[in-house]
Design a protein around this motif. Structure first.
Motif, mmCIF file in Angstrom:
data_model
loop_
_atom_site.group_PDB
_atom_site.id
_atom_site.type_symbol
_atom_site.label_atom_id
_atom_site.label_comp_id
_atom_site.label_asym_id
_atom_site.label_seq_id
_atom_site.Cartn_x
_atom_site.Cartn_y
_atom_site.Cartn_z
ATOM 1 N N ARG A 128 -6.057 14.349 11.829
ATOM 2 C CA ARG A 128 -5.365 13.556 10.813
ATOM 3 C C ARG A 128 -5.705 14.122 9.434
ATOM 4 O O ARG A 128 -6.864 14.467 9.184
ATOM 5 N N ILE A 129 -4.720 14.218 8.539
ATOM 6 C CA ILE A 129 -5.033 14.666 7.182
ATOM 7 C C ILE A 129 -4.489 13.676 6.160
ATOM 8 O O ILE A 129 -3.456 13.049 6.383
ATOM 9 N N HIS A 130 -5.214 13.570 5.076
ATOM 10 C CA HIS A 130 -4.746 12.712 3.995
ATOM 11 C C HIS A 130 -5.438 13.178 2.721
ATOM 12 O O HIS A 130 -6.653 13.139 2.631
ATOM 13 N N ASP A 131 -4.657 13.622 1.740
ATOM 14 C CA ASP A 131 -5.271 14.128 0.510
ATOM 15 C C ASP A 131 -5.377 13.038 -0.550
ATOM 16 O O ASP A 131 -5.692 13.318 -1.711
ATOM 17 N N GLY A 132 -5.063 11.807 -0.185
ATOM 18 C CA GLY A 132 -5.204 10.705 -1.131
ATOM 19 C C GLY A 132 -3.978 10.490 -1.998
ATOM 20 O O GLY A 132 -3.923 9.543 -2.766
ATOM 21 N N ARG A 133 -2.993 11.378 -1.881
ATOM 22 C CA ARG A 133 -1.780 11.233 -2.712
ATOM 23 C C ARG A 133 -0.698 10.514 -1.939
ATOM 24 O O ARG A 133 -0.410 10.853 -0.798
ATOM 25 N N GLU A 134 -0.041 9.579 -2.628
ATOM 26 C CA GLU A 134 1.092 8.900 -2.016
ATOM 27 C C GLU A 134 2.298 9.855 -2.074
ATOM 28 O O GLU A 134 2.473 10.564 -3.061
ATOM 29 N N ARG A 135 3.108 9.867 -1.010
ATOM 30 C CA ARG A 135 4.317 10.705 -0.997
ATOM 31 C C ARG A 135 5.550 9.849 -0.735
ATOM 32 O O ARG A 135 5.436 8.749 -0.172
ATOM 33 N N ASP A 193 -1.498 9.378 17.056
ATOM 34 C CA ASP A 193 -0.640 8.205 17.028
ATOM 35 C C ASP A 193 0.777 8.630 17.477
ATOM 36 O O ASP A 193 1.312 9.612 16.985
ATOM 37 N N ALA A 194 1.380 7.889 18.413
ATOM 38 C CA ALA A 194 2.694 8.278 18.964
ATOM 39 C C ALA A 194 3.766 8.323 17.875
ATOM 40 O O ALA A 194 4.770 8.992 18.018
ATOM 41 N N ASN A 195 3.532 7.603 16.789
ATOM 42 C CA ASN A 195 4.507 7.590 15.698
ATOM 43 C C ASN A 195 4.200 8.629 14.628
ATOM 44 O O ASN A 195 4.636 8.491 13.491
#
Ligand code: FAD
Length: 347
Positions: free
Chosen positions: A95-102, A209-211
């Motif tokens: 899982r990745i998340h750079d903290g920025r909303e897209r 996550d399947a989604n």
């Protein structure tokens, strides 16, 4: 005489410029070579699904862009996405998340540019689709545009060129050497964008996550997988992925046949699921973006993100600022505001 401005290119930069100009009360006419507005925010409609071919999601940092985005979200043509992004490589999926909303367009990326086109048309601007401008003639203050079909438009007080610099260069060079030189130095990278529609969902890798919505692939050809049916407003369409290739790979395969590229990107997708088979394919294809995103523009990028040249020509677009949707919008918006102040004498 009332100032009349022509805008060549109805991508998000040209549309943002046109909106700022109509807000200042100026007459605007837009031209685009494609059948509709949108440029690199366009989407392809297939019988079973709509797939976004260019930008998949974008960020928002500047307060003016955040305010515009709020308007689009309120109007229902933009929404947050994705919140399930992954890195997919030989070592598995993380899982990745750079903290920025897209964000992305809803129910397709081109909904944002369609909304902007409707807004500027309602404000009195004219939009000529399927009209490629191949030359600018006339005289400063009374410029005319020549289309590929041989039609002549104008005269215009000012011409805004909101197309990638390699496409702007032949239009500006006869008028303005300095602008032409700048365009030659603002190179754009290529990108092959594949897409594939399946009759059932893709396999779900272990622990994922399947989604899942987006996967950054560690693969020599494939860079990004986006699941269009997981985007806002598209949950009724079948599994339909966009498969973006790396720029280096795209440039090495620029002249390959689209069908061949589509096969390579599909094979690359299959490698991400540790041997689990892909579902049955309904349809696939590939679109080549010769000018997808700017290479590093370095010193040739203007500080304010647009250029007002000699002879009534001005340039805007993502390449003059950075290479993202937000850069393109800001470049066009700020140029439109500046020209609006100059031509109406108001700020
Ligand atoms: P464009 O959208 O290219 O608009 C230019 C318009 O000019 C086009 O509609 C074209 O048809 C028209 N035109 C060209 N020549 C002529 C002519 N002679 N006469 C008439 N019309 C003409 N941005 C992000 O923020 N995040 C991302 O993740 C992201 N990913 C991307 C992935 C891909 C594959 C691509 C292609 C782009 C991506 N981008 C991303 C970049 C983003 O899409 C662009 O920055 C933005 O859409 C550029 O807008 P623009 O108006 O400057 O140019």
């Amino acid at each position: 005489p009332v100032a009349h401005i022509a805008v060549i290119g109805a991508g998000i930069a040209g549309l943002a410029c046109a909106q700022a100009l109509t807000d200042a009360g100026l007459a605007v006419t837009l031209f685009d070579k494609a059948r509709g507005p949108g440029g690199r925010m366009s989407s392809r409609h297939r019988p079973d699904a709509v797939v976004d071919l260019g930008a998949q999601a974008f960020t928002a940092r500047d307060p003016a862009f955040i305010a515009a985005l709020d308007t689009w979200r309120h109007a229902g043509c933009a929404a947050g996405w994705p919140d399930s992004a992954w890195r997919a490589g030989p070592g598995g999926w993380q899982r990745i998340h750079d903290g920025r909303e897209r964000f992305c367009g809803a129910p397709r990326m081109s909904a944002i540019t369609r909304y902007l086109a409707d807004q500027v048309e309602q404000a009195g601007a004219a939009l000529h689709p399927a009209t490629r401008i191949r030359a600018i003639d006339g005289a400063p203050g009374a410029l005319r545009l020549q289309s590929e079909q041989g039609d002549i438009f104008g005269p215009y007080t000012q011409v805004v060129i909101a197309v990638p610099p390699p496409q702007a260069e032949p239009l500006v060079q006869p008028w303005d050497n300095v602008l032409g030189e700048r365009c030659r130095h603002l190179a754009q990278r290529a990108c092959w964008a594949g897409w594939a529609i399946f009759d059932a969902p893709l396999p779900t890798p272990q622990g994922v996550d399947a989604n899942w919505q987006q996967a950054h692939a560690e693969h020599p050809a494939l860079r990004l997988v986006s699941r269009n049916q997981r985007k806002p407003g598209r949950d009724r369409q079948p599994e339909s992925v966009t498969l973006l290739a790396h720029s280096d790979w795209s440039e090495a395969h620029l002249e390959d046949a689209p069908a061949q590229v589509a096969d390579v990107l599909l094979d690359a997708l299959a490698t991400l699921f540790s041997g689990q088979p892909l579902p049955a394919l309904v349809e696939h294809g590939a679109h080549r973006w010769r000018y997808s995103q700017p290479a590093d523009g370095g010193a040739f990028r203007p500080e304010n993100g647009f250029i007002i040249g000699a002879a009534g020509l001005a340039l805007c677009g993502d390449s003059l600022r950075g290479g993202r949707v937000e850069d393109a919008w800001l470049s066009g918006h700020r140029l439109g505001q500046r020209l609006g102040q100059g031509l109406t004498g108001c700020d």
